[in-house]
Design an enzyme around this catalytic site. Structure first.
Site, mmCIF file in Angstrom:
data_model
loop_
_atom_site.group_PDB
_atom_site.id
_atom_site.type_symbol
_atom_site.label_atom_id
_atom_site.label_comp_id
_atom_site.label_asym_id
_atom_site.label_seq_id
_atom_site.Cartn_x
_atom_site.Cartn_y
_atom_site.Cartn_z
ATOM 1 N N ASP A 175 33.408 29.952 79.985
ATOM 2 C CA ASP A 175 34.253 30.925 80.034
ATOM 3 C C ASP A 175 35.038 30.664 81.729
ATOM 4 O O ASP A 175 34.482 31.253 82.632
ATOM 5 C CB ASP A 175 33.581 32.317 80.081
ATOM 6 C CG ASP A 175 34.891 33.377 80.032
ATOM 7 O OD1 ASP A 175 35.909 33.322 80.183
ATOM 8 O OD2 ASP A 175 34.282 34.620 80.381
ATOM 9 N N GLU A 207 41.864 35.423 86.587
ATOM 10 C CA GLU A 207 41.825 36.083 85.076
ATOM 11 C C GLU A 207 40.501 36.938 85.220
ATOM 12 O O GLU A 207 41.012 38.243 84.364
ATOM 13 C CB GLU A 207 41.522 34.852 84.077
ATOM 14 C CG GLU A 207 41.863 35.629 82.751
ATOM 15 C CD GLU A 207 40.394 36.065 82.045
ATOM 16 O OE1 GLU A 207 40.452 36.652 80.923
ATOM 17 O OE2 GLU A 207 39.369 35.991 82.647
#
Length: 342
Positions: A175, A207
Site C-alpha cells: 500500500d 495520500e
C-alpha cells in the site's frame, strides 16, 4: 511481457513516509526512462509523467507514501518517542525493526511499547493494547550519541525484506507501491504505442494523511477522467465471514463501486466491467466500508472529475507483511493497459 517483480521488491523496500517520499521518487524516475514524453515534480513532490495522446485527458494516480513515523522526542536515556503518520493497528507493532533516517545517515532501531516484560507483568497489563504514544525506539547507542545524531522530525520507517510466498508477493508498503508498480508496468506495455487518451501518470504524495498530493496535482492537470490505483482488503483468511470479503486473492482486479472517500462514476464502472468481460480479464466488484483512495481527491478537483478506483486485493493491509497475488497484479495491468489503448 512478464511482470518485473525485482522492481516491485525495490519499490517495497525503499523508505518513503508522507512528506518524505524522495527515495521512492528516485526509484520511479529511473524506471520511467524512455517510457513517457515528459516527467516533472511539482511543489508538493508529486511525480507527474506525461504520455501524449489525442483523446480525453486522463489522470492515473498511485501514491508513493507509506505509513510510518516522525521522531517527536528524544529522552535523556536516548530512547525515541514517535508520532505516527498514517493509521496503525498497534497490535502489529510489537518488536519491529525500524530505520531512523537522520541527516548523518540511517540508523537501525527496535520499536517496542513501554512497560514491563511479559515475565513480570500482571494479566491486566499483558492484555492491554498500547497506544502509539507508548511506543519507543531503541537505537542501542549511548544517550550522548543519540542526541548527537538524532533530532526531532527525523523520519522513522518499518524495515522488512520483500519476497515471494507461493503465488503471493509480500513485504511492507504494498500500500501503495503495488499500484506504483502496476502503473509502471502499464507504461512499459504502452511503450512505442499510440494511446487513446492524453495520459498523466501521477505518483502522488501524502495520500496516507489526507489525499493531499492527488488534490493539488489534479487541480493543476485538470483531467477529464480520474483513475486511482490502490490496494483494497482481501478478507478471505480464517474466521472471516463470506459477506465481509471485500475482495478475494487471485480473483482479479477490483473495480471499485464505493468507499468512504468516493463513489465511482457509474459510467466508468460500467465501461471497465464491459472491457474486462470483452478482454476476458478476471475482475471483481468492490464495496469498501471504510477507507479511501486518491479518487476521492481527484473527483472533487475544480468543478468535478468523473473518477474510479482500480484495486489490488491485499491481505494484512497496514502491516509489514502486506501480500498481493501475482495474478491480480497482472489483471490490473491488463485492464488499465486495455483502457488506455482504447
Amino acid at each position: 511481457m512478464p511482470l518485473d517483480l525485482a522492481l516491485l521488491k525495490k519499490l517495497s523496500e525503499v523508505a518513503g513516509i508522507p512528506g518524505w517520499e524522495d527515495r521512492v521518487r528516485e526509484v520511479i524516475q529511473q524506471a520511467l526512462k524512455g517510457l513517457v514524453d515528459e516527467v516533472r515534480t511539482d511543489a508538493l513532490g508529486n511525480l507527474i509523467a506525461h504520455k501524449s495522446g489525442n483523446g480525453p485527458k486522463v489522470m492515473v494516480a498511485a501514491h508513493m507514501d507509506e505509513i510510518g513515523f516522525y521522531v517527536k522526542h528524544v529522552d535523556p536515556k536516548g530512547f525515541l518517542r514517535v508520532q505516527n503518520v498514517g493509521g496503525f493497528d498497534t497490535r502489529n507493532l510489537f518488536a519491529r525493526a525500524v530505520t531512523v533516517h537522520t541527516q548523518l545517515g540511517d540508523l537501525p532501531g527496535l520499536l517496542n511499547p513501554a512497560g514491563k516484560p511479559v515475565h513480570i507483568s500482571t494479566p491486566e497489563e499483558r492484555n492491554k493494547i498500547p497506544t502509539v504514544a507508548q511506543f519507543f525506539v531503541d537505537l542501542g547507542l549511548s544517550a550522548k550519541e543519540v542526541a548527537r545524531r538524532v533530532q526531532v522530525g527525523d523520519p522513522v520507517t518499518l524495515r522488512q525484506e520483500a519476497s515471494m510466498l507461493g503465488d503471493l508477493f509480500t513485504g511492507k508498503a504494498m500500500d501503495d507501491r503495488a499500484s506504483v508498480f502496476v502503473l509502471l508496468e502499464t507504461l512499459k506495455r504502452l511503450k512505442g504505442k499510440k494511446i487513446k487518451h492524453d495520459l498523466y501518470a501521477v505518483f502522488t504524495t501524502q495520500e496516507e494523511v489526507g489525499l493531499r498530493g492527488a488534490l493539488t496535482s489534479a487541480f493543476h492537470i485538470e483531467p477529464e477522467i480520474g483513475i486511482a490505483l490502490d490496494v483494497t482488503l482481501a478478507v478471505d483468511t480464517p474466521d472471516s465471514e463470506a459477506h465481509e470479503a471485500v475482495t478475494q486473492m487471485g480473483q482479479g482486479v477490483g473495480i471499485k463501486v464505493m468507499d468512504s472517500a468516493s463513489i465511482s462514476d457509474r459510467g466508468l464502472v460500467q465501461q471497465f466491467v464491459q472491457l474486462a468481460r470483452k478482454k476476458k480479464i478476471p475482475y471483481q466488484m468492490e464495496v469498501l466500508p471504510l477507507g479511501g483512495t486518491d479518487a476521492g481527491a481527484i473527483q472533487r478537483s475544480r468543478t468535478g472529475v468523473p473518477s474510479i478506483t482500480l484495486s489490488i486485493p491485499t491481505r494484512y493491509i497496514h502491516t509489514i507483511t502486506e501480500a498481493v497475488h501475482k495474478d491480480d497484479l497482472e489483471a490490473t495491468v491488463q485492464l488499465l493497459t486495455a483502457y488506455l489503448q482504447g
